[in-house]
Scaffold this motif. Structure first.
Motif, PDB file in Angstrom:
ATOM      1  N   TYR A  96       0.831  -1.209   0.000  1.00  0.00           N
ATOM      2  CA  TYR A  96       0.000   0.000   0.000  1.00  0.00           C
ATOM      3  C   TYR A  96       0.863   1.256   0.000  1.00  0.00           C
ATOM      4  N   ASN A 100      -5.024   9.942   3.600  1.00  0.00           N
ATOM      5  CA  ASN A 100      -6.385  10.267   4.028  1.00  0.00           C
ATOM      6  C   ASN A 100      -7.287  10.711   2.880  1.00  0.00           C
ATOM      7  N   LEU A 157      -7.432  -4.852   4.620  1.00  0.00           N
ATOM      8  CA  LEU A 157      -7.828  -3.535   5.132  1.00  0.00           C
ATOM      9  C   LEU A 157      -6.926  -3.110   6.287  1.00  0.00           C
ATOM     10  N   ASP A 158      -6.542  -4.065   7.124  1.00  0.00           N
ATOM     11  CA  ASP A 158      -5.636  -3.762   8.245  1.00  0.00           C
ATOM     12  C   ASP A 158      -4.326  -3.172   7.732  1.00  0.00           C
ATOM     13  N   ALA A 213      -4.885   0.348   6.410  1.00  0.00           N
ATOM     14  CA  ALA A 213      -5.234   1.300   7.470  1.00  0.00           C
ATOM     15  C   ALA A 213      -4.021   1.725   8.286  1.00  0.00           C
ATOM     16  N   LYS A 214      -3.035   0.846   8.393  1.00  0.00           N
ATOM     17  CA  LYS A 214      -1.838   1.190   9.169  1.00  0.00           C
ATOM     18  C   LYS A 214      -1.065   2.359   8.551  1.00  0.00           C
ATOM     19  N   GLY A 239      -2.801   4.875   7.199  1.00  0.00           N
ATOM     20  CA  GLY A 239      -3.726   6.005   7.235  1.00  0.00           C
ATOM     21  C   GLY A 239      -4.706   6.035   6.080  1.00  0.00           C
ATOM     22  N   ALA A 254      -8.089   5.260   4.304  1.00  0.00           N
ATOM     23  CA  ALA A 254      -9.450   4.972   4.764  1.00  0.00           C
ATOM     24  C   ALA A 254      -9.897   3.618   4.215  1.00  0.00           C
ATOM     25  N   THR A 255     -10.732   2.914   4.961  1.00  0.00           N
ATOM     26  CA  THR A 255     -11.117   1.563   4.565  1.00  0.00           C
ATOM     27  C   THR A 255     -12.613   1.336   4.769  1.00  0.00           C
ATOM     28  N   GLN A 293     -15.073  -2.300   4.662  1.00  0.00           N
ATOM     29  CA  GLN A 293     -15.179  -3.737   4.424  1.00  0.00           C
ATOM     30  C   GLN A 293     -16.537  -4.049   3.810  1.00  0.00           C
ATOM     31  N   HIS A 335     -13.315  -2.439  10.883  1.00  0.00           N
ATOM     32  CA  HIS A 335     -13.397  -1.443   9.823  1.00  0.00           C
ATOM     33  C   HIS A 335     -14.848  -1.052   9.565  1.00  0.00           C
ATOM     34  N   GLN A 336     -15.038   0.137   9.038  1.00  0.00           N
ATOM     35  CA  GLN A 336     -16.374   0.536   8.611  1.00  0.00           C
ATOM     36  C   GLN A 336     -16.889  -0.496   7.616  1.00  0.00           C
TER      37      GLN A 336
END
Length: 225
Positions: free
Chosen positions: A166, A178, A190-191, A194-195, A197, A199-200, A202, A213-214
């Protein structure tokens, strides 16, 4: 919120997992051996066979040895670049012959079009090869969706559960994390995003185990602005 780029997974996100497991994988398994025997002298195929030999640590492996390894990797659902590349070559024939169409959820097709019209850059990140990704969207049930996407990423940029993958994508996009949204059904992917920054969201399409996650059940539930 106001994301400038959205990266989407395919399996379980834009498309049914069963399309891959029940249609694409069996098709590749059935047609890959004959394809390789027929096309093994073609430079693109020969390069992937050499890559298989390197993975096996067997520089002198025969074509039959390579085919046997590929079939083993298909059965084990290995995310290996030579396998994914050769599968894409075989699937191209299947799509072009009308043996199947790429499945895409109607909500995904509609929202991808909407987001692109809003000026959001759309990208695909899947363990399938870029060629396989493009074929699915070119021959999709919703028509040719390739014009919606600004780019594609596969295992050449890295494994989907590794943070470095990523980071490489962000470097390519030249955007702060962001301002980027990543959509997937797999929590571990997703993890990793997200590390950094990113946005994620699921996607819970097929009774996937929910995470922190959202979450969204379809693309209509995803807020991007």
């Amino acid at each position: 919120m106001n994301y400038r780029a959205i990266i989407t997974d395919i399996e379980g996100t834009t498309s049914r997992i069963s399309f891959v497991t029940d249609i694409l994988f069996p098709y590749a398994k059935a047609h890959l051996p004959a394809f390789i025997q027929r096309e093994q002298q073609q430079p693109a195929v020969a390069a992937e066979l050499d890559a298989i030999r390197r993975l096996l640590g067997q520089p002198a492996a025969s074509t039959d040895d390579c085919i046997a390894a590929l079939l083993d990797w298909i059965a084990a659902d290995k995310k290996l670049t030579p396998l994914k590349t050769l599968q894409g070559m075989v699937w191209q024939h299947g799509y072009q012959q009308g043996h199947f169409q790429g499945h895409i959820y109607p909500d995904a097709a509609a929202q991808l079009r909407h987001w692109q019209q809003q000026g959001i850059q759309l990208y695909v990140y899947s363990s399938g090869s870029v060629q396989a990704q493009q074929l699915l969207f070119q021959y999709s049930e919703a028509g040719d969706l390739r014009p919606l996407f600004s780019g594609y990423f596969d295992t050449r940029i890295g494994a989907k559960q590794e943070i470095a993958s990523y980071a490489a994508i962000l470097q390519h996009l030249q955007l702060p994390p962001n301002q980027v949204l990543f959509l997937s059904d797999v929590a571990a992917e997703l993890d990793a995003a997200a590390k950094l920054g990113i946005a994620t969201v699921q996607l819970i399409r097929e009774q996937q185990a929910p995470s922190q996650h959202q979450r969204a059940e379809n693309f209509y539930q995803i807020e991007v602005q």
